[in-house]
Scaffold this motif. Structure first.
Motif, PDB file in Angstrom:
ATOM      1  N   SER A  84     -11.144   2.521  -0.834  1.00  0.00           N
ATOM      2  CA  SER A  84     -10.900   3.150  -2.134  1.00  0.00           C
ATOM      3  C   SER A  84     -11.806   2.563  -3.207  1.00  0.00           C
ATOM      4  CB  SER A  84      -9.430   2.972  -2.543  1.00  0.00           C
ATOM      5  OG  SER A  84      -8.576   3.603  -1.625  1.00  0.00           O
ATOM      6  N   LEU A  85     -12.055   1.257  -3.119  1.00  0.00           N
ATOM      7  CA  LEU A  85     -12.941   0.588  -4.073  1.00  0.00           C
ATOM      8  C   LEU A  85     -14.357   1.148  -3.967  1.00  0.00           C
ATOM      9  CD1 LEU A  85     -12.755  -1.796  -6.138  1.00  0.00           C
ATOM     10  CD2 LEU A  85     -13.675  -3.244  -4.342  1.00  0.00           C
ATOM     11  N   VAL A  86     -14.838   1.333  -2.747  1.00  0.00           N
ATOM     12  CA  VAL A  86     -16.177   1.904  -2.531  1.00  0.00           C
ATOM     13  C   VAL A  86     -16.239   3.332  -3.062  1.00  0.00           C
ATOM     14  CG1 VAL A  86     -17.845   2.612  -0.784  1.00  0.00           C
ATOM     15  CG2 VAL A  86     -16.634   0.441  -0.528  1.00  0.00           C
ATOM     16  N   ALA A  87     -15.188   4.113  -2.789  1.00  0.00           N
ATOM     17  CA  ALA A  87     -15.145   5.508  -3.241  1.00  0.00           C
ATOM     18  C   ALA A  87     -15.203   5.599  -4.770  1.00  0.00           C
ATOM     19  CB  ALA A  87     -13.888   6.185  -2.723  1.00  0.00           C
ATOM     20  N   SER A  88     -14.586   4.641  -5.457  1.00  0.00           N
ATOM     21  CA  SER A  88     -14.585   4.675  -6.928  1.00  0.00           C
ATOM     22  C   SER A  88     -15.997   4.549  -7.486  1.00  0.00           C
ATOM     23  CB  SER A  88     -13.692   3.561  -7.488  1.00  0.00           C
ATOM     24  OG  SER A  88     -14.249   2.271  -7.259  1.00  0.00           O
ATOM     25  N   PHE A  89     -16.855   3.730  -6.854  1.00  0.00           N
ATOM     26  CA  PHE A  89     -18.239   3.592  -7.309  1.00  0.00           C
ATOM     27  C   PHE A  89     -19.008   4.895  -7.110  1.00  0.00           C
ATOM     28  CE2 PHE A  89     -17.384  -1.007  -6.261  1.00  0.00           C
ATOM     29  CZ  PHE A  89     -17.389  -1.437  -7.577  1.00  0.00           C
ATOM     30  N   ILE A  90     -18.763   5.567  -5.982  1.00  0.00           N
ATOM     31  CA  ILE A  90     -19.434   6.841  -5.717  1.00  0.00           C
ATOM     32  C   ILE A  90     -19.005   7.887  -6.750  1.00  0.00           C
ATOM     33  CG2 ILE A  90     -19.727   8.700  -4.027  1.00  0.00           C
ATOM     34  CD1 ILE A  90     -19.217   6.605  -1.841  1.00  0.00           C
ATOM     35  N   MET A  91     -17.732   7.890  -7.092  1.00  0.00           N
ATOM     36  CA  MET A  91     -17.225   8.842  -8.082  1.00  0.00           C
ATOM     37  C   MET A  91     -17.858   8.619  -9.450  1.00  0.00           C
ATOM     38  SD  MET A  91     -13.195   8.919  -6.981  1.00  0.00           S
ATOM     39  CE  MET A  91     -12.741  10.106  -8.247  1.00  0.00           C
ATOM     40  N   PHE A 199     -10.499   2.121  -9.122  1.00  0.00           N
ATOM     41  CA  PHE A 199     -11.113   0.794  -9.073  1.00  0.00           C
ATOM     42  C   PHE A 199     -10.133  -0.285  -9.550  1.00  0.00           C
ATOM     43  CE2 PHE A 199     -13.028  -2.546 -11.701  1.00  0.00           C
ATOM     44  CZ  PHE A 199     -13.794  -3.214 -10.755  1.00  0.00           C
ATOM     45  N   TRP A 200      -9.453  -0.014 -10.671  1.00  0.00           N
ATOM     46  CA  TRP A 200      -8.550  -1.014 -11.241  1.00  0.00           C
ATOM     47  C   TRP A 200      -7.387  -1.312 -10.302  1.00  0.00           C
ATOM     48  CZ3 TRP A 200      -8.723  -4.633 -14.712  1.00  0.00           C
ATOM     49  CH2 TRP A 200      -7.544  -5.203 -15.184  1.00  0.00           C
TER      50      TRP A 200
END
Length: 302
Positions: A84-91, A199-200
């Motif tokens: 989920s953390l990785v996905a947040s950067f892509i978003m 991310f948070w």
């Protein structure tokens, strides 16, 4: 183990989200380009980020099902949090791209009125996403999956974004074309806001943050367990859908090992009734009538 069974069941929700987002993103991008709607294209790009996020959740759920090994004594339950953390950067990257394109269209406006079809596609997408939201929310409650619950709320936000897209398109059709571009700009901001929220939450989990209200509830339950005299310390952390609680309590110092062990079992059963996916570690200490500081002061006085 029920925890791993729930993780496998959660994959259904992730697959439903992936399939829906694939269909809607393709439909919105194609109709958005043909119908000349910047807002619908932005909404379509938003759904592409949701595909990535859903795939990340799916991968995380699969990795989380791996049993503990030599290097991961607590298992692999935090894999979905890392994904989920990785996905947040892509978003964030996609959101920034949508914002840049919107600003460029405001500086160099395109005098093209979007097709009515684009508005209906946006409304149809909102209805579909709401159905997916209800499905994933019901499934998350059934299997007690926090990750799937977060995905369900993301589904709901996407439904609201699509409603806003339709409103912006209708405004452009009725003679306010700038509204369509402004709506696309707002959608870009919403993408970044959603990415920050993911991310948070992921960062909080990975740094062992824990809900203070839940700690207070557990503390009250433990204090009411028969045989517990005092609750000295309580700590909690989450690993994916699992919760790990560490408790230190004092009991009657005259109890034998077997009697003290019964109290630890009562504490474990009490906490697991509150959260079935909770692993509890209980440390028993003899209850002293005087605190260690008071004992030291008394010795010095003597």
């Amino acid at each position: 183990m029920e925890l791993y069974t729930n993780l496998r069941a959660g994959e259904k929700g992730a697959w439903v989200s992936i399939g829906t987002y694939l269909f809607l993103s393709a439909m919105k991008l194609i109709v958005g380009y043909i119908g000349g709607s910047e807002a619908l294209k932005a909404d379509g790009l938003n759904n592409t980020t949701d595909i990535i996020a859903s795939i990340a959740v799916l991968i995380g759920l699969k990795i989380s099902q791996r049993p503990p090994d030599e290097n991961h004594r607590y298992g692999h339950l935090r894999a979905e949090t890392v994904a989920s953390l990785v996905a947040s950067f892509i978003m964030v990257v996609v959101g920034i791209e949508v914002i840049i394109n919107s600003v460029m269209n405001i500086i160099n406006p395109v005098r093209e009125t979007p097709s009515t079809l684009t508005a209906y596609v946006a409304l149809g997408g909102a209805a579909i996403m709401y159905v997916v939201y209800r499905y994933n929310l019901a499934l998350s409650k059934k299997i007690k999956s926090s990750a799937l619950k977060a995905a369900a709320y993301d589904n709901r936000s996407d439904a609201l974004v699509s409603v806003g897209t339709a409103v912006g398109i209708f405004a452009a059709i009725f003679g306010f074309p700038i509204i369509d571009t402004i709506t696309a700009l707002v959608i870009g901001m919403l993408i970044i806001k959603t990415a920050f929220d993911i991310f948070w939450e992921s960062a909080q989990t990975l740094t062992d943050a824990f809900d203070t209200e839940e700690i207070e509830t557990l503390a009250t339950l433990i204090k009411n367990v028969d045989g517990v005299i005092d609750l000295v310390d309580i700590k909690g952390r989450t690993h994916g859908n699992a919760t790990f609680i560490e408790v230190t309590v004092t009991v009657n110092p005259d109890l034998n090992v077997r009697e003290s062990h019964r109290i630890t079992e009562k504490i474990e059963q009490t906490i697991q009734r509150f959260d079935i996916n909770c692993t509890v570690l209980v440390h028993i200490e003899p209850h002293e009538t005087e605190k260690p500081e008071e004992l030291k002061n008394n010795k010095r006085a003597d």
